[in-house]
Each structure stands twice: as structure tokens, then as C-alpha cells.
Design a protein around this motif. Sequence first.
Motif, PDB file in Angstrom:
ATOM      1  N   GLN A 136       1.775   4.673  10.361  1.00  0.00           N
ATOM      2  CA  GLN A 136       3.105   5.261  10.124  1.00  0.00           C
ATOM      3  C   GLN A 136       4.049   4.293   9.421  1.00  0.00           C
ATOM      4  O   GLN A 136       5.180   4.660   9.086  1.00  0.00           O
ATOM      5  N   GLY A 137       3.605   3.054   9.202  1.00  0.00           N
ATOM      6  CA  GLY A 137       4.459   2.057   8.569  1.00  0.00           C
ATOM      7  C   GLY A 137       5.450   1.406   9.521  1.00  0.00           C
ATOM      8  O   GLY A 137       6.360   0.701   9.077  1.00  0.00           O
ATOM      9  N   ARG A 138       5.265   1.598  10.821  1.00  0.00           N
ATOM     10  CA  ARG A 138       6.200   1.045  11.804  1.00  0.00           C
ATOM     11  C   ARG A 138       5.736  -0.284  12.381  1.00  0.00           C
ATOM     12  O   ARG A 138       6.491  -0.955  13.068  1.00  0.00           O
ATOM     13  N   ASP A 147       3.654  -3.756  11.043  1.00  0.00           N
ATOM     14  CA  ASP A 147       3.091  -4.421   9.867  1.00  0.00           C
ATOM     15  C   ASP A 147       1.850  -5.209  10.242  1.00  0.00           C
ATOM     16  O   ASP A 147       1.926  -6.259  10.862  1.00  0.00           O
ATOM     17  N   ASP A 166      -0.745  -5.462   7.609  1.00  0.00           N
ATOM     18  CA  ASP A 166      -1.145  -6.054   6.328  1.00  0.00           C
ATOM     19  C   ASP A 166      -0.450  -7.393   6.091  1.00  0.00           C
ATOM     20  O   ASP A 166      -1.050  -8.331   5.551  1.00  0.00           O
TER      21      ASP A 166
END
Length: 363
Positions: A325-327, A329, A331
Motif C-alpha cells: 500500500q506504500g505505507r 518502506d 525498498d
Amino acid sequence: MRAAVVEAAGGAFTVQDIDIAEPEGREVLVEVRASGLCHTDLTLAAHPSARFPPPVVLGHEIAGVVAALGPQATGFAVGDHVVGCLVQWCGTCPACLDGRPYQCGRPGSTLRDPRDGPRLSRSGQPVAQGMGLGGFAERALVHENQLTAVPRELPFDAAALLGCGVLTGVGSVLNGARVGAGESVAVIGAGGVGLNVISGARLAGAARIVAVDVREGGLRRALAFGATDVVDCSASDAVTAVRELTGGGVRHAFDVVGVAETTQQALDMTVLGGSVHLVGLAAGAAELTLSLPRLLLQQKRIQGLIMGSGNPRRDIPRYAGLALQGRLDLDGLVSHRIGLDEIDTGYAALRDPGTARVVVTSF
């Protein structure tokens, strides 16, 4: 298969061919696609444990694909994407039944009976398997309780970190400390695990998140992960700086370094009724002298946290979902991708303040 073997205390990670058994009972054979470098494995290489004597294959942050199943393994199917975790839990003891697998009373139940032969061997002689995983290798033979399925769309290098660094860091905030929205947090040590503590504090809605470190590169990365303030404790007194930034101190202080000096700093930078959470443990013994009247009158709590007080089967999928969800990190945690024969170089890279995590992705 190819595996990085540590032959003696303080020895290098030497890639060689060893044998791996077929899965039995509840074992699962995993084709390893990513294996993260954690300082715990480096410590075990330098100071071998009686449980994992050399020769030993270490590596416990793994992600891969299920290749085969033992006859009693029911939790997975061939082709599933899975993450390994060093939490060894039986599933039937009082702690496991109470949802505390990180306090399992029978962790050895996830290992093979010696009478059944070793999982790993070389020329007919056993090779120890670190933490039941042995992830610095092309394949890993693991009890199914130490594995958790993750979505296929999650990259392997990011997924590998879920089983240790993320579970420990984020879980220490959400499960162990139970940081509440609007509370204040200090994180001493902005390395790989410390960054995940910061991520957890951000997810919890902490109003102030102060990162404390001696490395400029680590502090810059801490800001990217959600720290609201940073303190370079090589240039100023950490306790004074944190108190000034927060108007008297923080509600929660996380010691991700694990030496007496940093734990004392954590105690001193918390407010009346504050909590100190011990997440990291440096190599060697560390002893802390406490004033019991002061601890009592200030109503402070000191709490040791192992693996973020995590339930891997509950928390790893949850954190994987937050990442997709991009919440959360993941990466940004992966600083370098290396080959299996570059593990020693990878650990050297971890001394660079700009490096968060190094992951083996080529086997």
C-alpha cells in the motif's frame, strides 16, 4: 547445493557445495531468492553458539519459493512465496496458545531429531543450520512453522527483511511498546532495525520521533523514514538534546544499540512514567546499574523485546500489505544487492553509515 559455510570462529563465509536432505515430516524445501545480512549472523560467525557449532550455514532473513513439502506439511503448496523467520514455535505450549510464539517453551520441536539424520551435511558429516533456517544457501529446509506466505507481487529482496529486521523494529513499537497516537518517541540507533522502529512509530501516529545516532548518513536516512527530529550524539549530549527538542523528554525511548551507556541515555531521556524498550543487544556483556528508589519514584518501565513481540503468521502478512500500500518502506531499506560469494564484502559495507541493509539476491 551451494552454501556459504563458516568453518571456525571468526572465519569467513566460504561458498562450497554441501548436501541438503529431502523434506520429512512438516519440513518445507525452499528455493532461496533473497537472504538479508543481519548483524546477528556476523556475531554468530565470530562467536559460535553451542547450538550452531562450525561448520555452520547461517542466514536467517530469507524469502523464496516453496519447491517441495514433507508428507505432514499442510500449510503451503509448491510455488508459494514464503518468508522465513527465526522465531521457532511449537504451536501447542501455553505461550503459543496464548499468541506469544516468540516465548515458545519448546522451540526445539521445529528441528529434526538427530536420529533422523541432519538436514545439511558435507561428505556425510553434519553441517549446522543456523536458527533452523540456514539461509545463506541456494535452498533451505525449514519446519513449516518458521515460514509465512506473502503476496507474489512483493519483491523477494524486500520480502526477506520482513522476517527479522522489520518484524523486530515495527513490532517493537506496535506490539511491545504499544505506542499511542500523539505520543513522543526517541530511537537510539538508526541502523536497519532502528529505521524500522521509526517506521513503526510513524505508523502508530507518534507526534515526535527523535532519531539519535553518531552517523550523519544514518540520521539523513532516519528523516526519510519518518523521524521528525535527529540528534547527532557525537556532537551534542543526546539526553539534553532530546529533552530540549521535546520539552522535557519522551514517553517512549527505544535502545536499538544495546550497551549500558545507550540504555542509561534512554532512561534519562524519558519523562515521568515513561518506558524504555530494549531492542538491540551489542556483542558481549552489558551491565546496567539502577537506582531502585529513582526507578520507583519516577514510575519508569524497562522492557526487553525479542523479535518485536511478534506473531509471524499474523504480523508478516500485515506488514507485507502495508508495504504494497506504500505505507511501509521496504525498498528504501535495501542498500546493496550482492552475490552469495560476497557476504564478507557485504558485512563490510554495513559499516558504512549510508547502508541500511545488504541482501544476497544472486546464488
